[in-house]
Design a protein around this motif. Structure first.
Motif, PDB file in Angstrom:
ATOM      1  N   TRP A 163       0.816  -1.223   0.000  1.00  0.00           N
ATOM      2  CA  TRP A 163       0.000   0.000   0.000  1.00  0.00           C
ATOM      3  C   TRP A 163       0.845   1.267   0.000  1.00  0.00           C
ATOM      4  O   TRP A 163       0.537   2.229  -0.687  1.00  0.00           O
ATOM      5  N   CYS A 164       1.913   1.279   0.783  1.00  0.00           N
ATOM      6  CA  CYS A 164       2.780   2.460   0.846  1.00  0.00           C
ATOM      7  C   CYS A 164       3.350   2.773  -0.531  1.00  0.00           C
ATOM      8  O   CYS A 164       3.251   3.901  -1.021  1.00  0.00           O
ATOM      9  N   THR A 165       3.942   1.765  -1.177  1.00  0.00           N
ATOM     10  CA  THR A 165       4.551   1.963  -2.496  1.00  0.00           C
ATOM     11  C   THR A 165       3.506   2.374  -3.518  1.00  0.00           C
ATOM     12  O   THR A 165       3.726   3.281  -4.333  1.00  0.00           O
ATOM     13  N   TYR A 166       2.347   1.713  -3.477  1.00  0.00           N
ATOM     14  CA  TYR A 166       1.267   2.023  -4.420  1.00  0.00           C
ATOM     15  C   TYR A 166       0.836   3.489  -4.282  1.00  0.00           C
ATOM     16  O   TYR A 166       0.665   4.202  -5.278  1.00  0.00           O
ATOM     17  N   ASP A 191      -3.764   7.944   4.360  1.00  0.00           N
ATOM     18  CA  ASP A 191      -3.730   6.776   5.219  1.00  0.00           C
ATOM     19  C   ASP A 191      -2.687   5.768   4.743  1.00  0.00           C
ATOM     20  O   ASP A 191      -1.909   5.212   5.545  1.00  0.00           O
ATOM     21  N   MET A 192      -2.627   5.547   3.428  1.00  0.00           N
ATOM     22  CA  MET A 192      -1.679   4.582   2.883  1.00  0.00           C
ATOM     23  C   MET A 192      -0.242   5.056   3.073  1.00  0.00           C
ATOM     24  O   MET A 192       0.647   4.267   3.396  1.00  0.00           O
ATOM     25  N   LEU A 193       0.000   6.349   2.891  1.00  0.00           N
ATOM     26  CA  LEU A 193       1.350   6.881   3.108  1.00  0.00           C
ATOM     27  C   LEU A 193       1.729   6.801   4.573  1.00  0.00           C
ATOM     28  O   LEU A 193       2.911   6.721   4.923  1.00  0.00           O
ATOM     29  N   GLY A 194       0.743   6.821   5.451  1.00  0.00           N
ATOM     30  CA  GLY A 194       0.992   6.687   6.882  1.00  0.00           C
ATOM     31  C   GLY A 194       1.511   5.304   7.274  1.00  0.00           C
ATOM     32  O   GLY A 194       1.987   5.107   8.387  1.00  0.00           O
ATOM     33  N   ARG A 195       1.426   4.347   6.344  1.00  0.00           N
ATOM     34  CA  ARG A 195       1.927   2.995   6.598  1.00  0.00           C
ATOM     35  C   ARG A 195       3.388   2.833   6.197  1.00  0.00           C
ATOM     36  O   ARG A 195       3.966   1.766   6.401  1.00  0.00           O
ATOM     37  N   CYS A 196       3.946   3.865   5.589  1.00  0.00           N
ATOM     38  CA  CYS A 196       5.319   3.746   5.068  1.00  0.00           C
ATOM     39  C   CYS A 196       6.338   3.669   6.217  1.00  0.00           C
ATOM     40  O   CYS A 196       6.110   4.217   7.277  1.00  0.00           O
TER      41      CYS A 196
END
Length: 196
Positions: A163-166, A191-196
């Motif tokens: 998700w982060c990369t996507y 939210d997805m960038l928050g998983r990086c």
């Protein structure tokens, strides 16, 4: 992340060029114009001529298959005769190119709704065949078909570890091509960038 079995040792995961750092993606996302998506009126995939000639008898699809695969061998027509492709969307590995789609990370229809409807045909062709940014990636065909033209608030890769990369890829493409995002899409990307 699952351990690789003996049959998948040496398989590279598809990695398009130009994936930004988390910091850059977060900064770029903050600069994108937020507005409701436009209409699909007038949209056709034909308005984004794709899989054009890239030299060496290769079209765009074949160039991405060569780039994203492992041990890819091609015939004189550039079509792969052997190799393997690891799809980061679902962690599946394929040995037949017919099981692999080349995904437009930001789908053509999404681009149309968020700015590309006002582009020239040449601009849309450049977008649909962009090999210099993280816009094209080899992935499992039925996963790509499930995604369709959905934005990240409506669809995310089944592999949550991607998700982060996507999200970084999605933001990079929207930023480069000055496409807009809607508020639900921006929230999902945040939210997805928050998983990086």
């Amino acid at each position: 992340m699952a351990l690789l079995g003996a049959t998948t040792i040496g398989v590279a995961e598809a990695t398009p060029p130009g994936i930004p750092s988390t910091e850059t993606a977060t900064s770029d996302l903050a600069e994108l114009t937020v507005q409701a998506d436009g209409s699909l009126d007038g949209y056709s995939r034909d308005k984004f001529p794709h899989w054009i000639d890239q030299g060496d008898n290769c079209n765009t699809r074949e160039a991405v298959l060569k780039r994203d695969g492992t041990d890819v061998q091609v015939g004189s027509d550039c079509y792969p005769t052997s190799g393997s492709w690891a799809s980061p969307y679902d962690d599946a590995t394929w040995t037949s190119p017919s099981d692999v789609d080349i995904d437009h990370v930001v789908p053509l229809a999404d681009a149309w709704r968020t700015g590309a409807s006002s582009w020239t045909q040449d601009q849309r062709q450049a977008y649909a065949n962009d090999l210099t940014d993280p816009q094209l990636i080899a992935v499992t065909d039925n996963v790509n078909q499930e995604k369709g033209d959905k934005s990240p608030d409506q669809w995310k890769p089944p592999s949550t570890g991607y998700w982060c990369t996507y999200a970084k890829m999605w933001v990079a493409v929207k930023y480069k091509f000055k496409l807009t995002v809607n508020s639900a899409e921006k929230s999902a990307l945040t939210d997805m960038l928050g998983r990086c």
